[in-house]
Design a protein around this motif. Structure first.
Motif, PDB file in Angstrom:
ATOM      1  N   ARG A  60      61.422  13.920  66.455  1.00 55.52           N
ATOM      2  CA  ARG A  60      61.762  12.516  66.195  1.00 55.52           C
ATOM      3  C   ARG A  60      63.255  12.275  66.346  1.00 55.52           C
ATOM      4  O   ARG A  60      63.679  11.238  66.870  1.00 55.52           O
ATOM      5  CB  ARG A  60      61.295  12.096  64.798  1.00 55.52           C
ATOM      6  N   LEU A  61      64.061  13.203  65.880  1.00 58.21           N
ATOM      7  CA  LEU A  61      65.508  13.080  66.054  1.00 58.21           C
ATOM      8  C   LEU A  61      65.860  12.992  67.533  1.00 58.21           C
ATOM      9  O   LEU A  61      66.722  12.191  67.925  1.00 58.21           O
ATOM     10  CB  LEU A  61      66.205  14.275  65.419  1.00 58.21           C
ATOM     11  N   ALA A  62      65.182  13.792  68.350  1.00 57.75           N
ATOM     12  CA  ALA A  62      65.442  13.758  69.790  1.00 57.75           C
ATOM     13  C   ALA A  62      65.052  12.399  70.378  1.00 57.75           C
ATOM     14  O   ALA A  62      65.788  11.832  71.196  1.00 57.75           O
ATOM     15  CB  ALA A  62      64.679  14.885  70.478  1.00 57.75           C
ATOM     16  N   ARG A  63      63.894  11.870  69.953  1.00 58.36           N
ATOM     17  CA  ARG A  63      63.463  10.560  70.458  1.00 58.36           C
ATOM     18  C   ARG A  63      64.413   9.450  70.032  1.00 58.36           C
ATOM     19  O   ARG A  63      64.651   8.495  70.777  1.00 58.36           O
ATOM     20  CB  ARG A  63      62.045  10.239  69.963  1.00 58.36           C
ATOM     21  N   GLU A  64      64.950   9.576  68.823  1.00 54.06           N
ATOM     22  CA  GLU A  64      65.873   8.574  68.307  1.00 54.06           C
ATOM     23  C   GLU A  64      67.299   8.771  68.825  1.00 54.06           C
ATOM     24  O   GLU A  64      68.202   8.027  68.481  1.00 54.06           O
ATOM     25  CB  GLU A  64      65.893   8.627  66.770  1.00 54.06           C
ATOM     26  N   LYS A  65      67.461   9.831  69.645  1.00 57.55           N
ATOM     27  CA  LYS A  65      68.769  10.166  70.226  1.00 57.55           C
ATOM     28  C   LYS A  65      69.821  10.418  69.139  1.00 57.55           C
ATOM     29  O   LYS A  65      70.975   9.990  69.241  1.00 57.55           O
ATOM     30  CB  LYS A  65      69.230   9.087  71.207  1.00 57.55           C
ATOM     31  N   ILE A  66      69.376  11.103  68.083  1.00 58.08           N
ATOM     32  CA  ILE A  66      70.285  11.527  67.021  1.00 58.08           C
ATOM     33  C   ILE A  66      70.544  13.016  67.221  1.00 58.08           C
ATOM     34  O   ILE A  66      69.633  13.828  67.055  1.00 58.08           O
ATOM     35  CB  ILE A  66      69.680  11.270  65.628  1.00 58.08           C
ATOM     36  N   PRO A  67      71.749  13.400  67.611  1.00 56.11           N
ATOM     37  CA  PRO A  67      72.024  14.798  67.969  1.00 56.11           C
ATOM     38  C   PRO A  67      72.209  15.705  66.757  1.00 56.11           C
ATOM     39  O   PRO A  67      73.282  16.290  66.545  1.00 56.11           O
ATOM     40  CB  PRO A  67      73.311  14.683  68.781  1.00 56.11           C
ATOM     41  N   ALA A  68      71.166  15.808  65.959  1.00 57.18           N
ATOM     42  CA  ALA A  68      71.252  16.628  64.748  1.00 57.18           C
ATOM     43  C   ALA A  68      70.521  17.950  64.959  1.00 57.18           C
ATOM     44  O   ALA A  68      69.532  18.025  65.688  1.00 57.18           O
ATOM     45  CB  ALA A  68      70.645  15.885  63.565  1.00 57.18           C
ATOM     46  N   LYS A  69      71.006  18.982  64.292  1.00 58.78           N
ATOM     47  CA  LYS A  69      70.356  20.288  64.316  1.00 58.78           C
ATOM     48  C   LYS A  69      69.596  20.471  63.014  1.00 58.78           C
ATOM     49  O   LYS A  69      70.118  20.174  61.938  1.00 58.78           O
ATOM     50  CB  LYS A  69      71.380  21.400  64.472  1.00 58.78           C
ATOM     51  N   VAL A  70      68.352  20.939  63.107  1.00 62.26           N
ATOM     52  CA  VAL A  70      67.529  21.167  61.922  1.00 62.26           C
ATOM     53  C   VAL A  70      67.352  22.664  61.715  1.00 62.26           C
ATOM     54  O   VAL A  70      66.980  23.392  62.630  1.00 62.26           O
ATOM     55  CB  VAL A  70      66.146  20.497  62.063  1.00 62.26           C
ATOM     56  N   VAL A  71      67.630  23.120  60.507  1.00 60.28           N
ATOM     57  CA  VAL A  71      67.432  24.522  60.136  1.00 60.28           C
ATOM     58  C   VAL A  71      66.376  24.567  59.044  1.00 60.28           C
ATOM     59  O   VAL A  71      66.582  24.024  57.959  1.00 60.28           O
ATOM     60  CB  VAL A  71      68.739  25.166  59.628  1.00 60.28           C
ATOM     61  N   ASN A  72      65.248  25.182  59.340  1.00 65.27           N
ATOM     62  CA  ASN A  72      64.162  25.262  58.362  1.00 65.27           C
ATOM     63  C   ASN A  72      64.245  26.590  57.613  1.00 65.27           C
ATOM     64  O   ASN A  72      63.869  27.641  58.133  1.00 65.27           O
ATOM     65  CB  ASN A  72      62.805  25.121  59.050  1.00 65.27           C
ATOM     66  N   ALA A  73      64.744  26.549  56.386  1.00 59.35           N
ATOM     67  CA  ALA A  73      64.879  27.750  55.560  1.00 59.35           C
ATOM     68  C   ALA A  73      63.806  27.780  54.483  1.00 59.35           C
ATOM     69  O   ALA A  73      64.050  28.225  53.362  1.00 59.35           O
ATOM     70  CB  ALA A  73      66.271  27.789  54.930  1.00 59.35           C
ATOM     71  N   SER A  74      62.622  27.308  54.812  1.00 56.96           N
ATOM     72  CA  SER A  74      61.526  27.253  53.855  1.00 56.96           C
ATOM     73  C   SER A  74      60.764  28.574  53.842  1.00 56.96           C
ATOM     74  O   SER A  74      60.577  29.209  54.885  1.00 56.96           O
ATOM     75  CB  SER A  74      60.569  26.112  54.207  1.00 56.96           C
ATOM     76  N   ILE A  75      60.305  28.965  52.657  1.00 58.45           N
ATOM     77  CA  ILE A  75      59.569  30.208  52.474  1.00 58.45           C
ATOM     78  C   ILE A  75      58.308  29.925  51.667  1.00 58.45           C
ATOM     79  O   ILE A  75      58.379  29.353  50.579  1.00 58.45           O
ATOM     80  CB  ILE A  75      60.416  31.267  51.730  1.00 58.45           C
ATOM     81  N   SER A  76      57.167  30.312  52.197  1.00 62.93           N
ATOM     82  CA  SER A  76      55.908  30.109  51.485  1.00 62.93           C
ATOM     83  C   SER A  76      55.946  30.795  50.122  1.00 62.93           C
ATOM     84  O   SER A  76      56.407  31.931  50.002  1.00 62.93           O
ATOM     85  CB  SER A  76      54.739  30.666  52.304  1.00 62.93           C
ATOM     86  N   GLY A  77      55.480  30.081  49.112  1.00 63.90           N
ATOM     87  CA  GLY A  77      55.439  30.628  47.766  1.00 63.90           C
ATOM     88  C   GLY A  77      56.716  30.462  46.969  1.00 63.90           C
ATOM     89  O   GLY A  77      56.769  30.846  45.797  1.00 63.90           O
ATOM     90  N   ASP A  78      57.741  29.881  47.584  1.00 63.62           N
ATOM     91  CA  ASP A  78      59.024  29.793  46.891  1.00 63.62           C
ATOM     92  C   ASP A  78      58.974  28.809  45.734  1.00 63.62           C
ATOM     93  O   ASP A  78      58.243  27.815  45.754  1.00 63.62           O
ATOM     94  CB  ASP A  78      60.123  29.384  47.861  1.00 63.62           C
ATOM     95  N   THR A  79      59.784  29.077  44.729  1.00 65.27           N
ATOM     96  CA  THR A  79      59.927  28.224  43.556  1.00 65.27           C
ATOM     97  C   THR A  79      61.331  27.628  43.540  1.00 65.27           C
ATOM     98  O   THR A  79      62.181  27.993  44.371  1.00 65.27           O
ATOM     99  CB  THR A  79      59.717  29.033  42.268  1.00 65.27           C
ATOM    100  N   THR A  80      61.597  26.759  42.586  1.00 64.75           N
ATOM    101  CA  THR A  80      62.947  26.215  42.475  1.00 64.75           C
ATOM    102  C   THR A  80      63.947  27.321  42.115  1.00 64.75           C
ATOM    103  O   THR A  80      65.096  27.276  42.544  1.00 64.75           O
ATOM    104  CB  THR A  80      63.017  25.105  41.415  1.00 64.75           C
TER     105      THR A  80
END
Length: 215
Positions: A60-80
């Motif tokens: 979506r960022l690419a379609r909106e021409k917003i030159p942002a980089k996304v870093v997904n640091a999500s881990i299954s099972g993680d807690t706060t």
């Protein structure tokens, strides 16, 4: 005293930080760096690679021409608590301009104290803000079988943290997925993790609030 042996979480966090060490957005005018710190709902659990809402966000960022980089640091099972422990390293390495915090569901599943969840979310929000990032807190809700009192108090944690820290808020990540009459059809067999077709709806919940911050 902590053992010298690293846990699986340590290796994952270190690997994520090292892999994106060159993604710093510290230079004025550089493209935004959006760091997503979440659990299995953001880590594409049970989905084919590239079909989760975070991957769809990049598109979506690419379609909106917003030159942002996304870093997904999500881990299954993680807690706060897990997110709180690894966030400083991620902030230091990645220098994100925006941090999306999608954690808390596993706290509820494990019956962890709500005060601890709130404290961890506050600490993460404040750490990200201190590092110069704008924070978007992603709210969660638990099923009514947890009891009306707990359900209400858990759901209230996220808007409270957002208000106290003047952070952005997505009221409920699974709006129009879990809170509709035929919602079960949107979930995998475990009835916890949304199917692929639910993730565009999940992104639709996140996008309006994130777009406000990107402006």
């Amino acid at each position: 005293m902590r053992s010298a042996a690293w846990t699986r979480r340590d290796f994952i966090a270190a690997g994520l930080a090292a892999a994106y060490a060159g993604a710093s957005a510290a230079a004025p005018g550089a493209p935004p760096v959006i760091l997503v710190v979440g659990d299995s709902l953001s880590a594409e659990y049970g989905l084919k690679r590239g079909s989760g809402w975070v991957a769809l966000l990049e598109q979506r960022l690419a379609r909106e021409k917003i030159p942002a980089k996304v870093v997904n640091a999500s881990i299954s099972g993680d807690t706060t608590a897990g997110g709180r422990s690894r966030l400083p390293g991620l902030l230091n390495q990645l220098k994100p301009t925006h941090v999306i915090l999608e954690l808390g569901a596993n706290d509820a599943l494990r019956g962890l104290p709500l005060a601890m969840t709130e404290d961890n979310l506050n600490a993460m929000t404040q750490a990200a803000q201190k590092a110069g990032a704008r924070v978007l807190l992603v709210g969660m809700q638990v099923p009514p079988n947890y009891g009306s009192d707990y359900t209400q108090r858990f759901g209230a944690v996220f808007p409270k943290v957002a208000k106290d820290n003047k952070a952005g808020l997505v009221p409920f990540l699974l709006h129009n997925v879990a809170d509709v009459p035929d919602g079960l059809r949107m979930f995998q067999a475990d009835r916890i993790h949304p199917k692929e077709e639910a993730h565009p709806l999940i992104l639709d919940n996140v996008w309006p609030e994130l777009k406000k911050q990107l402006k």
